[in-house]
Enzyme design. Structure first.
Site, PDB file in Angstrom:
ATOM      1  N   ASP A  96     -30.968  32.020  -6.820  1.00 54.03           N
ATOM      2  CA  ASP A  96     -30.776  32.131  -5.375  1.00 54.03           C
ATOM      3  C   ASP A  96     -29.530  31.319  -5.027  1.00 54.03           C
ATOM      4  OD1 ASP A  96     -31.255  32.296  -2.587  1.00 54.03           O
ATOM      5  OD2 ASP A  96     -33.417  32.287  -2.935  1.00 54.03           O
ATOM      6  N   ASP A 199     -28.326  34.096  -0.256  1.00 54.20           N
ATOM      7  CA  ASP A 199     -28.981  33.613   0.957  1.00 54.20           C
ATOM      8  C   ASP A 199     -28.074  33.798   2.180  1.00 54.20           C
ATOM      9  OD1 ASP A 199     -31.303  31.972   1.990  1.00 54.20           O
ATOM     10  OD2 ASP A 199     -29.645  30.682   2.615  1.00 54.20           O
ATOM     11  N   GLU A 262     -29.200  38.915   1.162  1.00 54.57           N
ATOM     12  CA  GLU A 262     -30.124  38.737   2.288  1.00 54.57           C
ATOM     13  C   GLU A 262     -29.325  39.006   3.559  1.00 54.57           C
ATOM     14  OE1 GLU A 262     -33.212  35.581   4.364  1.00 54.57           O
ATOM     15  OE2 GLU A 262     -31.208  34.928   3.837  1.00 54.57           O
ATOM     16  N   HIS A 322     -41.019  34.209   1.016  1.00 60.28           N
ATOM     17  CA  HIS A 322     -41.387  32.827   1.315  1.00 60.28           C
ATOM     18  C   HIS A 322     -41.149  32.455   2.777  1.00 60.28           C
ATOM     19  CE1 HIS A 322     -37.132  33.006   0.796  1.00 60.28           C
ATOM     20  NE2 HIS A 322     -36.986  31.750   1.184  1.00 60.28           N
ATOM     21  N   ASP A 323     -40.720  33.411   3.591  1.00 55.81           N
ATOM     22  CA  ASP A 323     -40.434  33.123   4.996  1.00 55.81           C
ATOM     23  C   ASP A 323     -41.386  33.829   5.959  1.00 55.81           C
ATOM     24  OD1 ASP A 323     -38.144  31.624   4.319  1.00 55.81           O
ATOM     25  OD2 ASP A 323     -36.851  33.393   4.375  1.00 55.81           O
TER      26      ASP A 323
HETATM   27  C1  BGC Z   1     -34.103  31.628   3.388  1.00 51.82           C
HETATM   28  C2  BGC Z   1     -34.880  30.544   4.055  1.00 51.82           C
HETATM   29  C3  BGC Z   1     -33.945  29.379   4.301  1.00 51.82           C
HETATM   30  C4  BGC Z   1     -32.709  29.830   5.082  1.00 51.82           C
HETATM   31  C5  BGC Z   1     -31.637  28.792   5.094  1.00 51.82           C
HETATM   32  C6  BGC Z   1     -33.142  31.987   4.480  1.00 51.82           C
HETATM   33  O1  BGC Z   1     -33.017  33.131   4.988  1.00 51.82           O
HETATM   34  O2  BGC Z   1     -34.851  32.704   2.942  1.00 51.82           O
HETATM   35  O3  BGC Z   1     -35.995  30.153   3.331  1.00 51.82           O
HETATM   36  O4  BGC Z   1     -34.616  28.391   5.011  1.00 51.82           O
HETATM   37  O5  BGC Z   1     -32.165  31.003   4.558  1.00 51.82           O
HETATM   38  O6  BGC Z   1     -30.994  28.707   3.871  1.00 51.82           O
END
Ligand code: BGC
Ligand code: MG
Length: 537
Positions: A96, A199, A262, A322-323
């Site tokens: 990640d 991310d 993402e 995880h979110d």
């Molecule tokens: C991740 C989160 C993270 C955030 C900041 C996101 O979209 O999936 O878990 O807190 O990015 O890095």
């Protein structure tokens, strides 16, 4: 086809997967020890959430050294061993990468914030605004409510932090930042990683003129927002950067290294990241995180993805991470509905992602906002608990990050008994765990395993085209391939449904044993799905 087009991704949240050294915190050795679970399940790729050096204020998404391992997770030697052990089992590995921001404790930021003239003064996004009273513009954080600008006392300037105040955004327009981060990418590629999840990639470049976003209330990624983030999200420069990152990956020997973004937006906006086949290979399609449990909704969503990502492009389906909330909670605790959704996830055309514990039907573990360890939950502490419990997009992400449930012992086999795990174990682990489900053919684990086996056995499910059938009350589609077609049907209604599947059809898998083939008809009780080898019509 390249390996990643046919793979299935299993997300490991290392802090909550398996603790090998008894400190209550999951670690890399724990992951290595449990790799056989992924093999048994039949996943193709493991994606690990960040394990890099970090003060852990956002549990690793706040990095202080992208090339070092946080001591509680292990060492570089453990990373190497993990790569080796995964590869030996035929698994691919993705890390990640947090490119958008660092921790405010990162030495780069400590230097950057110290003055307006230091060598890294320009490594983050700094702006004057109107002194400490007026922010440079109206940009908001990803949570929408607080401003994205934070005051830097030493420089008497504002810095941008698109997520939380302690996560300052890097200035990607600075060539030195780009070069430094590309070297991070090379560092891991050289060690043998097969790709990266990127991310917050959609936020990486911002409008250089820092123009305010227009006021336009609406929804984005399932969350309400007031401003249309035209100047802060999905900018065309992001696509140019995607291309450059891809070129860095292509410097390396096969297997092809993969970038999975993402990103949030419409299918067309997301499609842009793939450029002309020389950008990112995959982007998450998050609509399934905010799904409506209805055949019409699923049909519409699949159709949108099919038209934006036609073959050879691959949509990337995701039900949990995880979110966001666990599936079973989102469908009101009805496991049958979660089984139907699992069947769709793993038979639609594309690359599916499974979040650890999803294969067990793990539930959200209720943790009140005031006890939250998740920094996002602390932003939302003003929400009354009674209301909080009813929001499907629960702001306390701790609830979906509790330890993986391996067995029925005191700490679910996550860490030794007598040790306090970093987050409480869900009390239902005594019943819901890997050991209990492994040999139970009616378990959620058996269903996921069966679906993943079908994907391996039937090229139509991995590589076939997808054709939605014009059925009104069931969701039905065919996956077509030269080696044989497969038909998927899901009944999301409260009453039984039937579907013609031809004479001599074979039932390959059903979410429950009460699904029947009755001559040329497939009979689906309420909230059941099935995969069929169609017969002659
Ligand atoms: C991740 C989160 C993270 C955030 C900041 C996101 O979209 O999936 O878990 O807190 O990015 O890095
Ligand atoms: Mg540990």
């Amino acid at each position: 086809m390249s390996w990643w087009q046919e793979t299935t991704i299993y997300q490991v949240y290392p802090r909550s997967f398996a603790d090998s050294n008894g400190d209550g915190v999951g670690d890399l050795r724990g992951v290595i020890d449990r790799l056989d679970h992924l093999v048994d399940l039949g996943a193709g790729t493991v994606w690990l959430s960040p394990f890099f050096a970090s003060p852990q204020r956002d549990w690793g998404y706040d990095v202080t050294d992208h090339c070092a391992v946080a001591p509680e997770y292990g060492t570089l030697a453990d990373v190497d061993e993990l790569l080796e052990e995964a590869h030996a089992r035929g698994l691919r590995v993705m890390f990640d990468l947090v490119l958008n921001h660092t921790s405010d404790e990162h030495p780069w930021f400590v230097e950057s914030r110290s003055s307006r003239t230091n060598p890294r003064a320009d490594w983050y996004v700094w702006a004057d605004g109107g002194g400490r009273r007026r922010r440079p513009n109206n940009w908001r954080t990803a949570m929408e409510i607080p401003s994205a600008w934070q005051w830097g006392e030493e420089r008497q300037q504002w810095y941008l932090a698109s997520f939380l105040p302690f996560q300052p955004d890097l200035n990607w327009r600075n060539p030195e930042v780009k070069a430094a981060m590309f070297d991070v990418v090379r560092f891991w590629l050289r060690r043998g990683v097969d790709g990266f999840r990127l991310d917050m990639f959609g936020s990486i470049m911002k409008d250089p003129a820092l123009r305010s976003n227009p006021f336009r209330p609406g929804m984005l990624g399932g969350l309400p927002r007031l401003w249309l983030p035209v100047h802060t999200r999905n900018r065309p420069e992001n696509v140019a950067l995607a291309r450059e990152l891809r070129a860095v990956c292509d410097e390396f020997d096969p297997p092809e290294r993969v970038l999975l973004g993402e990103v949030f937006g419409s299918p067309a906006e997301l499609r842009a990241y793939l450029a002309e086949g020389d950008g990112l290979q995959l982007v998450f399609l998050f609509d399934f995180l905010t799904y409506r449990y209805s055949a019409a909704w699923l049909r519409r969503t699949i159709a949108r993805f099919e038209s934006a990502f036609p073959p050879p492009l691959q949509p990337t389906y995701v039900l949990e991470n995880h979110d966001r909330s666990r599936t079973v909670d989102r469908v009101g605790g009805d496991e049958e509905k979660a089984r139907v959704l699992a069947c769709v996830l793993l038979t639609a055309r594309g690359v599916p992602t499974i979040y650890q514990g999803q294969e067990l039907g793990m539930r959200n573990t209720y943790i009140p906002l005031r006890e939250a360890r998740d920094p996002v939950a602390r932003v939302f502490r003003f929400i009354p608990e009674a209301l909080n419990r009813r929001i499907p997009e629960r702001p306390n992400r701790d609830e979906v990050r509790t330890p993986m449930q391996w067995d029925g012992t005191a700490n679910a086999g996550f860490c030794p008994e007598g040790v306090e795990p970093w987050l409480p174990v869900n009390p239902d682990h005594t019943r819901r765990n890997v050991a209990a489900q492994r040999d139970d053919p009616s378990s959620m684990l058996a269903l996921y395993r069966g679906l993943l086996r079908l994907r391996r056995d039937h090229a139509a499910l991995r590589a076939g085209t997808l054709h939605l059938l014009d059925e009104r009350h069931v969701l039905a589609y065919e996956r077509r391939h030269d080696s044989g077609d497969v038909l998927v049907a899901a009944n999301l209604e409260d009453h039984p449904a039937a579907l013609p599947v031809g004479t001599g059809a074979r039932l390959l898998l059903a979410t429950r044993g009460d699904v029947e083939l009755d001559g040329p008809a497939l009979r689906l009780p309420p909230h059941r799905a099935a995969v069929v080898a169609p017969g002659r019509t």
